[in-house]
Design a protein around this motif. Structure first.
Motif, PDB file in Angstrom:
ATOM      1  N   SER A  98     159.981  11.594 -27.417  1.00  0.00           N
ATOM      2  CA  SER A  98     159.147  11.505 -25.689  1.00  0.00           C
ATOM      3  C   SER A  98     157.598  10.514 -26.504  1.00  0.00           C
ATOM      4  CB  SER A  98     158.702  12.476 -25.311  1.00  0.00           C
ATOM      5  OG  SER A  98     157.555  13.126 -25.802  1.00  0.00           O
ATOM      6  N   ASP A  99     157.097  10.148 -25.625  1.00  0.00           N
ATOM      7  CA  ASP A  99     155.691   9.348 -25.521  1.00  0.00           C
ATOM      8  C   ASP A  99     154.628   9.745 -26.489  1.00  0.00           C
ATOM      9  OD1 ASP A  99     157.070   7.301 -23.047  1.00  0.00           O
ATOM     10  OD2 ASP A  99     155.654   8.060 -22.437  1.00  0.00           O
ATOM     11  N   GLN A 100     154.909   9.342 -27.782  1.00  0.00           N
ATOM     12  CA  GLN A 100     153.893   9.414 -29.125  1.00  0.00           C
ATOM     13  C   GLN A 100     154.066  10.460 -29.486  1.00  0.00           C
ATOM     14  OE1 GLN A 100     151.436   6.653 -29.391  1.00  0.00           O
ATOM     15  NE2 GLN A 100     151.928   5.588 -28.168  1.00  0.00           N
ATOM     16  N   VAL A 101     155.720  10.659 -29.199  1.00  0.00           N
ATOM     17  CA  VAL A 101     155.983  12.016 -30.411  1.00  0.00           C
ATOM     18  C   VAL A 101     157.397  11.363 -31.383  1.00  0.00           C
ATOM     19  CG1 VAL A 101     157.292  14.726 -30.365  1.00  0.00           C
ATOM     20  CG2 VAL A 101     155.499  13.423 -28.573  1.00  0.00           C
ATOM     21  N   PHE A 102     157.098  11.777 -32.481  1.00  0.00           N
ATOM     22  CA  PHE A 102     158.754  11.449 -33.220  1.00  0.00           C
ATOM     23  C   PHE A 102     158.982  12.774 -34.085  1.00  0.00           C
ATOM     24  CE2 PHE A 102     156.399   7.413 -32.318  1.00  0.00           C
ATOM     25  CZ  PHE A 102     157.539   6.847 -32.513  1.00  0.00           C
ATOM     26  N   VAL A 103     160.046  12.688 -34.814  1.00  0.00           N
ATOM     27  CA  VAL A 103     161.013  13.848 -34.852  1.00  0.00           C
ATOM     28  C   VAL A 103     161.091  13.715 -36.724  1.00  0.00           C
ATOM     29  CG1 VAL A 103     162.230  15.487 -34.583  1.00  0.00           C
ATOM     30  CG2 VAL A 103     160.647  15.676 -32.952  1.00  0.00           C
ATOM     31  N   LYS A 104     161.597  13.767 -36.813  1.00  0.00           N
ATOM     32  CA  LYS A 104     162.375  13.859 -38.709  1.00  0.00           C
ATOM     33  C   LYS A 104     163.373  14.149 -38.416  1.00  0.00           C
ATOM     34  CE  LYS A 104     158.611  13.278 -41.157  1.00  0.00           C
ATOM     35  NZ  LYS A 104     157.582  14.148 -43.293  1.00  0.00           N
ATOM     36  N   ALA A 105     164.272  13.783 -39.203  1.00  0.00           N
ATOM     37  CA  ALA A 105     166.166  14.013 -38.725  1.00  0.00           C
ATOM     38  C   ALA A 105     166.963  13.796 -40.463  1.00  0.00           C
ATOM     39  CB  ALA A 105     166.391  14.139 -37.199  1.00  0.00           C
ATOM     40  N   ASN A 106     167.589  14.318 -40.015  1.00  0.00           N
ATOM     41  CA  ASN A 106     168.398  14.522 -41.421  1.00  0.00           C
ATOM     42  C   ASN A 106     170.315  13.763 -40.429  1.00  0.00           C
ATOM     43  OD1 ASN A 106     171.172  14.800 -42.592  1.00  0.00           O
ATOM     44  ND2 ASN A 106     169.191  14.639 -44.680  1.00  0.00           N
ATOM     45  N   VAL A 107     170.377  12.565 -40.281  1.00  0.00           N
ATOM     46  CA  VAL A 107     171.473  12.426 -40.182  1.00  0.00           C
ATOM     47  C   VAL A 107     173.082  12.141 -40.677  1.00  0.00           C
ATOM     48  CG1 VAL A 107     172.754  10.688 -38.646  1.00  0.00           C
ATOM     49  CG2 VAL A 107     170.619  11.020 -37.606  1.00  0.00           C
ATOM     50  N   PRO A 108     173.635  13.109 -40.868  1.00  0.00           N
ATOM     51  CA  PRO A 108     175.216  12.395 -41.516  1.00  0.00           C
ATOM     52  C   PRO A 108     176.024  11.844 -40.982  1.00  0.00           C
ATOM     53  CG  PRO A 108     175.726  15.211 -39.994  1.00  0.00           C
ATOM     54  CD  PRO A 108     174.188  14.159 -39.314  1.00  0.00           C
ATOM     55  N   PRO A 109     176.672  10.971 -41.737  1.00  0.00           N
ATOM     56  CA  PRO A 109     178.004  10.218 -41.156  1.00  0.00           C
ATOM     57  C   PRO A 109     178.472  10.883 -40.032  1.00  0.00           C
ATOM     58  CG  PRO A 109     177.970   9.875 -43.520  1.00  0.00           C
ATOM     59  CD  PRO A 109     177.484  11.411 -43.158  1.00  0.00           C
ATOM     60  N   THR A 110     178.732   9.704 -39.026  1.00  0.00           N
ATOM     61  CA  THR A 110     179.219  10.224 -38.121  1.00  0.00           C
ATOM     62  C   THR A 110     180.356   9.532 -37.232  1.00  0.00           C
ATOM     63  OG1 THR A 110     178.814  11.600 -35.407  1.00  0.00           O
ATOM     64  CG2 THR A 110     176.756   9.457 -36.358  1.00  0.00           C
ATOM     65  N   GLU A 111     180.971   9.855 -36.571  1.00  0.00           N
ATOM     66  CA  GLU A 111     182.280   8.689 -35.985  1.00  0.00           C
ATOM     67  C   GLU A 111     181.648   8.766 -34.231  1.00  0.00           C
ATOM     68  OE1 GLU A 111     184.099   6.469 -36.594  1.00  0.00           O
ATOM     69  OE2 GLU A 111     183.789   6.962 -38.312  1.00  0.00           O
ATOM     70  N   LYS A 112     180.986   9.483 -34.280  1.00  0.00           N
ATOM     71  CA  LYS A 112     180.330   9.444 -31.912  1.00  0.00           C
ATOM     72  C   LYS A 112     179.335   9.980 -31.829  1.00  0.00           C
ATOM     73  CE  LYS A 112     184.424  12.682 -31.256  1.00  0.00           C
ATOM     74  NZ  LYS A 112     185.255  11.696 -31.301  1.00  0.00           N
ATOM     75  N   VAL A 113     178.404   9.660 -30.628  1.00  0.00           N
ATOM     76  CA  VAL A 113     177.454   9.314 -30.569  1.00  0.00           C
ATOM     77  C   VAL A 113     177.104   9.638 -28.796  1.00  0.00           C
ATOM     78  CG1 VAL A 113     176.448   7.605 -31.681  1.00  0.00           C
ATOM     79  CG2 VAL A 113     178.267   6.988 -29.509  1.00  0.00           C
ATOM     80  N   TYR A 114     175.960  10.064 -28.238  1.00  0.00           N
ATOM     81  CA  TYR A 114     175.818  10.600 -26.743  1.00  0.00           C
ATOM     82  C   TYR A 114     175.345   9.966 -26.539  1.00  0.00           C
ATOM     83  CZ  TYR A 114     177.855  15.436 -28.429  1.00  0.00           C
ATOM     84  OH  TYR A 114     178.852  15.869 -29.143  1.00  0.00           O
ATOM     85  N   LEU A 115     175.424   9.628 -25.345  1.00  0.00           N
ATOM     86  CA  LEU A 115     174.628   8.461 -24.454  1.00  0.00           C
ATOM     87  C   LEU A 115     174.049   9.014 -23.286  1.00  0.00           C
ATOM     88  CD1 LEU A 115     176.602   4.584 -25.008  1.00  0.00           C
ATOM     89  CD2 LEU A 115     174.725   5.602 -26.195  1.00  0.00           C
ATOM     90  N   TRP A 116     172.815   8.937 -23.177  1.00  0.00           N
ATOM     91  CA  TRP A 116     172.613   8.677 -21.704  1.00  0.00           C
ATOM     92  C   TRP A 116     172.555   7.481 -20.664  1.00  0.00           C
ATOM     93  CZ3 TRP A 116     170.630  13.458 -20.348  1.00  0.00           C
ATOM     94  CH2 TRP A 116     169.401  13.993 -21.332  1.00  0.00           C
ATOM     95  N   LEU A 117     173.318   8.059 -19.282  1.00  0.00           N
ATOM     96  CA  LEU A 117     173.727   7.010 -18.358  1.00  0.00           C
ATOM     97  C   LEU A 117     172.873   7.746 -17.078  1.00  0.00           C
ATOM     98  CD1 LEU A 117     177.744   8.567 -19.032  1.00  0.00           C
ATOM     99  CD2 LEU A 117     176.713   6.595 -19.889  1.00  0.00           C
ATOM    100  N   GLY A 118     172.207   8.416 -17.063  1.00  0.00           N
ATOM    101  CA  GLY A 118     170.928   7.907 -16.770  1.00  0.00           C
ATOM    102  C   GLY A 118     171.441   9.949 -15.552  1.00  0.00           C
ATOM    103  N   ALA A 119     171.226   9.682 -14.360  1.00  0.00           N
ATOM    104  CA  ALA A 119     171.127  10.587 -13.630  1.00  0.00           C
ATOM    105  C   ALA A 119     170.929  12.024 -14.299  1.00  0.00           C
ATOM    106  CB  ALA A 119     171.953  11.295 -12.539  1.00  0.00           C
ATOM    107  N   ASN A 120     170.543  12.522 -15.731  1.00  0.00           N
ATOM    108  CA  ASN A 120     170.129  13.406 -16.684  1.00  0.00           C
ATOM    109  C   ASN A 120     172.107  13.737 -16.857  1.00  0.00           C
ATOM    110  OD1 ASN A 120     167.418  13.919 -16.085  1.00  0.00           O
ATOM    111  ND2 ASN A 120     167.786  15.214 -14.434  1.00  0.00           N
ATOM    112  N   VAL A 121     172.579  12.591 -17.410  1.00  0.00           N
ATOM    113  CA  VAL A 121     173.616  12.378 -17.576  1.00  0.00           C
ATOM    114  C   VAL A 121     174.226  12.330 -18.799  1.00  0.00           C
ATOM    115  CG1 VAL A 121     176.185  12.043 -16.812  1.00  0.00           C
ATOM    116  CG2 VAL A 121     175.026  12.520 -15.183  1.00  0.00           C
ATOM    117  N   MET A 122     175.263  13.171 -19.532  1.00  0.00           N
ATOM    118  CA  MET A 122     174.886  12.144 -21.115  1.00  0.00           C
ATOM    119  C   MET A 122     176.247  12.671 -21.802  1.00  0.00           C
ATOM    120  SD  MET A 122     172.885  13.314 -24.744  1.00  0.00           S
ATOM    121  CE  MET A 122     172.044  12.720 -24.806  1.00  0.00           C
ATOM    122  N   LEU A 123     176.656  11.535 -21.937  1.00  0.00           N
ATOM    123  CA  LEU A 123     178.213  11.177 -22.366  1.00  0.00           C
ATOM    124  C   LEU A 123     178.756  11.740 -23.852  1.00  0.00           C
ATOM    125  CD1 LEU A 123     179.931  10.112 -19.319  1.00  0.00           C
ATOM    126  CD2 LEU A 123     179.919  12.618 -19.951  1.00  0.00           C
TER     127      LEU A 123
END
Length: 184
Positions: A98-123
């Protein structure tokens, strides 16, 4: 692309903004039946038209601001898709939570992603599907921004024409009154 440029050069307004007609001959303009009620009424109509143009400008400027924010977001998302497509091993990164808040993450190789489409919808999308969607959204946003910019330019011309018309009608009335005073 050349056809699009020719179309946009010929198009007056994409949003259906009414064109202001320049009052070249004020005597003729004031003798029209719709202007028979007097100068005050004509000036009120012109002022109302001017106010409508200003409101349209506010609406278009808001839309332009939103598109100008959306385009860099889409570009960053597309850049991330490219990184994920090229990734072959785990990647340590930080992401904005969120604003000014960063999080560390380990991202493995992937073939899929999630996208925010708006109106609180993620696919969930495949990387290729996400890239196709984001590229399409980017092209649409750029086209819409060009249309909004064109409409704003057109709108500025219309409200300037309306302001000039108001000044011409007002000055015509002042000269008419001065002539009437001088003759009496």
């Amino acid at each position: 692309m050349e056809g699009d440029a020719a179309e946009s050069a010929n198009a007056k307004s994409y949003s259906g903004i009414p064109e202001a007609v320049f009052v070249d001959n004020v005597d003729e303009f004031m003798s029209l039946p719709e202007n028979s009620e007097g100068v005050d009424k004509v000036l009120r109509k012109l002022d109302e038209q001017h106010g409508k143009y200003k409101f349209m400008e506010y609406t278009l400027a808001t839309k332009r601001r939103r598109l100008r924010q959306q385009i860099p977001d889409l570009a960053r998302s597309l850049e991330m898709i490219e990184k994920l497509k090229a990734q072959k091993e785990d990647m340590d990164t930080q992401f904005l939570l969120s604003d000014q808040v960063f999080v560390k993450a380990n991202v493995p190789p992937t073939e899929k992603v999630y996208l925010w489409l708006g109106a609180n919808v993620m696919l969930e999308y495949s990387l290729e599907g996400a890239e196709k969607l984001l590229s399409s959204n980017m092209a649409t946003a750029k086209k819409n921004l060009a249309c909004v910019e064109h409409d704003l330019d057109f709108l500025r011309d219309q409200w300037t024409t309306t302001e000039v018309n108001m000044a011409r009608v007002y000055n015509w009335d002042v000269k008419k009154r001065q002539a009437a005073k001088a003759s009496s």
